[in-house]
Motif scaffolding. Structure first.
Motif, mmCIF file in Angstrom:
data_model
loop_
_atom_site.group_PDB
_atom_site.id
_atom_site.type_symbol
_atom_site.label_atom_id
_atom_site.label_comp_id
_atom_site.label_asym_id
_atom_site.label_seq_id
_atom_site.Cartn_x
_atom_site.Cartn_y
_atom_site.Cartn_z
ATOM 1 N N GLU A 137 51.941 53.556 0.655
ATOM 2 C CA GLU A 137 50.643 52.875 0.485
ATOM 3 C C GLU A 137 50.493 51.657 1.382
ATOM 4 N N VAL A 138 51.197 50.574 1.074
ATOM 5 C CA VAL A 138 51.102 49.375 1.931
ATOM 6 C C VAL A 138 52.494 49.097 2.496
ATOM 7 N N SER A 139 52.614 49.144 3.815
ATOM 8 C CA SER A 139 53.931 48.939 4.444
ATOM 9 C C SER A 139 54.315 47.466 4.426
ATOM 10 N N GLY A 140 55.587 47.207 4.713
ATOM 11 C CA GLY A 140 56.066 45.826 4.792
ATOM 12 C C GLY A 140 55.370 45.047 5.893
ATOM 13 N N ILE A 141 54.974 45.761 6.944
ATOM 14 C CA ILE A 141 54.280 45.102 8.071
ATOM 15 C C ILE A 141 52.909 44.611 7.599
ATOM 16 N N GLU A 142 52.192 45.485 6.872
ATOM 17 C CA GLU A 142 50.865 45.098 6.349
ATOM 18 C C GLU A 142 50.999 44.014 5.284
ATOM 19 N N LEU A 143 52.039 44.137 4.450
ATOM 20 C CA LEU A 143 52.262 43.137 3.399
ATOM 21 C C LEU A 143 52.540 41.769 4.019
ATOM 22 N N THR A 144 53.344 41.747 5.074
ATOM 23 C CA THR A 144 53.666 40.484 5.752
ATOM 24 C C THR A 144 52.398 39.811 6.273
ATOM 25 N N GLU A 145 51.534 40.618 6.888
ATOM 26 C CA GLU A 145 50.268 40.087 7.417
ATOM 27 C C GLU A 145 49.442 39.481 6.276
ATOM 28 N N LYS A 146 49.397 40.193 5.155
ATOM 29 C CA LYS A 146 48.628 39.754 3.983
ATOM 30 C C LYS A 146 49.198 38.454 3.394
ATOM 31 N N ILE A 147 50.521 38.416 3.247
ATOM 32 C CA ILE A 147 51.157 37.211 2.686
ATOM 33 C C ILE A 147 50.879 36.003 3.575
ATOM 34 N N LYS A 148 51.059 36.169 4.893
ATOM 35 C CA LYS A 148 50.889 35.033 5.809
ATOM 36 C C LYS A 148 49.436 34.542 5.828
#
Length: 207
Positions: free
Chosen positions: A61-72
């Motif tokens: 669903e949501v990759s670590g790459i997308e999650l990182t972008e979201k968190i930052k």
């Protein structure tokens, strides 16, 4: 010193349990939670305010790459350490480009996890000792400009040899918007023509 609050995100229960076991043995770490996906991660960050988030890269669903972008974007002060079985430079550069401060392979020892946490907490970039990368290469990766997902799409189409009108048509954008994206990309990469832009983007595995 105050304990460093840490959250772990991974969709594999064994990895989560392994990380729980290791992190509870580190006396300067306060484990605020272990969660299986990006949605729960965002909730946990809001509630627990961890200083560091360990995240797997390959999650459904949501990759670590997308999650990182979201968190930052939402919690810029939170530091992120990527965890992966992959050692490919493209994964490392993508994670660091989105704002991660560290990259660990999943076979990392407790000592290396300790080192990564302290290094990242103090504001340094940490790349796993299992990854063969010189200081110069690490610095180069750190200097990769951060581009938005839309700019990345435009960059890929430029690399594919598409013209501005073709890009505008394909992405349902105005010519003016495409032109702005192109100019922004040239500025961010510090180059003044398309050929140099593509060459630099290819070197950083962005196209």
């Amino acid at each position: 010193m105050d304990k460093i609050k840490v959250l772990v995100v991974d969709d594999h229960p064994m990895v989560l349990e392994g990380m729980r076991s290791m992190l509870t043995l580190i006396n300067f770490v306060a484990l605020t939670g272990i969660v299986p996906n990006a949605y729960e991660a965002m909730e946990a960050i809001k509630k627990e305010e961890p200083a560091i988030v360990f995240t797997d890269i390959n999650m459904p669903e949501v990759s670590g790459i997308e999650l990182t972008e979201k968190i930052k974007k939402e919690f810029p002060e939170v530091k992120i350490i990527a965890m992966s079985t992959f050692k490919e430079r493209s994964y490392i550069s993508q994670m660091i480009q989105q704002g991660a401060s560290g990259y660990l392979v999943k076979s990392a020892s407790k000592e290396e996890i300790e080192e990564a946490i302290l290094s990242v907490y103090e504001g340094h970039l940490y790349i796993s000792s299992d990854i063969n990368m010189t200081q110069t290469e690490q610095q180069e990766i750190k200097n990769i400009p951060v581009i938005s997902s839309r700019e990345k799409e435009v960059l890929q189409l430029i690399a594919d040899g598409k013209t501005n009108p073709q890009i505008a048509e394909q992405l349902y954008l105005s010519m003016h918007t495409v032109d702005s994206h192109r100019k922004n990309l040239l500025t961010k990469f510090g180059v003044n023509n398309t050929a140099a832009l593509i060459k630099l983007a290819a070197r950083h595995n962005l196209v």
